[in-house]
Scaffold this active site. Structure first.
Site, mmCIF file in Angstrom:
data_model
loop_
_atom_site.group_PDB
_atom_site.id
_atom_site.type_symbol
_atom_site.label_atom_id
_atom_site.label_comp_id
_atom_site.label_asym_id
_atom_site.label_seq_id
_atom_site.Cartn_x
_atom_site.Cartn_y
_atom_site.Cartn_z
ATOM 1 C CG ASP A 11 38.656 35.237 36.872
ATOM 2 O OD1 ASP A 11 39.857 35.176 36.586
ATOM 3 O OD2 ASP A 11 38.237 35.201 38.044
ATOM 4 C CG ASP A 13 42.547 31.384 40.001
ATOM 5 O OD1 ASP A 13 42.512 30.626 39.017
ATOM 6 O OD2 ASP A 13 43.570 31.587 40.671
ATOM 7 C CD GLU A 20 41.333 33.720 43.675
ATOM 8 O OE1 GLU A 20 42.351 34.005 43.020
ATOM 9 O OE2 GLU A 20 40.189 34.124 43.382
ATOM 10 N NE ARG A 56 48.473 38.035 45.387
ATOM 11 C CZ ARG A 56 47.431 38.028 44.554
ATOM 12 N NH1 ARG A 56 46.497 37.105 44.687
ATOM 13 N NH2 ARG A 56 47.340 38.915 43.591
ATOM 14 C CG ASP A 167 36.198 36.394 41.335
ATOM 15 O OD1 ASP A 167 36.629 36.400 42.509
ATOM 16 O OD2 ASP A 167 36.920 36.169 40.356
ATOM 17 C CG ASN A 170 43.081 41.161 37.424
ATOM 18 O OD1 ASN A 170 43.636 42.162 37.008
ATOM 19 N ND2 ASN A 170 43.434 39.946 37.057
#
Length: 211
Positions: A11, A13, A20, A56, A167, A170
């Site tokens: 991943d 972010d 992020e 978002r 983390d 997702n």
């Protein structure tokens, strides 16, 4: 794992980088507090990732596309990120990045690190400004897992020879799909389901792998 992996997919972010990207973009739009709260809930698995991402992204409407360069300049690599990548390459292990963040920031970051396997969301731009919508397929947890499988298959790598690092919620499908899943500075729901959990420096992952 019985042998050193041949492919590591991570991943971006809050894994490869400390922030992020959606929150960095939102800071330029004046919506960072709202976006950060929604991001936190999504990463804990409390709300649907795709719908939360669309909401978002809608707050970014009107930003000039020059904001991508501004945010890229603000991005900081996680301590140990470069050392991890160098350590993997020294053992002929391929590295890929798959992100629920945005290709406009992830791709130049990957280019800087010499990483060619990259997949991330794209933001729609019209007349030089963000529209508040995304373009193309949303990179959700299922797509992350599918990407890992596709990259492994393309190089003739068995899934047992793969490692995934992430983390948030997702990343759960990707961690479960890989031969070895590592939760990094992760939310409790992720740390509980991964094969191993690491906090602090990203290159600590190397200590978990066969020599």
């Amino acid at each position: 794992m019985n042998s050193f992996p041949r492919l590591v997919v991570m991943d971006v972010d809050s894994t490869l980088i400390t922030a992020e990207v959606i929150e960095l973009l939102a800071a330029h739009a004046g919506s960072r507090k709202l976006v950060a709260e929604v991001t936190e809930r999504a990463m804990r698995g409390e709300i649907d990732f795709t719908e939360s991402l669309r909401s978002r992204v809608s707050t970014l409407a009107g930003l000039p596309e020059s904001v991508f360069a501004d945010v890229l300049a603000e991005v900081e690599l996680t301590p140990g990120a470069v050392e991890l990548i160098d350590g993997l390459r020294a053992r002929d292990c391929a590295v890929g990045l798959v992100s629920g963040g945005f290709i406009e920031v992830v791709q130049p970051l990957a280019d800087r690190l010499g990483i060619t396997r990259v997949r991330a969301n794209a933001l729609e731009v019209a007349r030089g400004h963000l529209t508040g919508r995304m373009a193309g397929e949303v990179i959700d947890r299922a797509v992350k897992a599918r990407t890992l499988r596709e990259w492994a298959a393309a190089d003739g790598i068995d899934l047992s020879e793969t490692v995934a690092i992430g983390d948030g919620a997702n990343d759960l499908d990707m961690l479960a799909t890989a031969g070895f899943g590592v939760a990094f500075n992760a939310k409790p729901v992720v740390a509980a389901q991964a094969d191993a959990a690491v906090d602090g420096r990203l290159d600590a992952v190397l200590d978990l792998l066969p020599r």
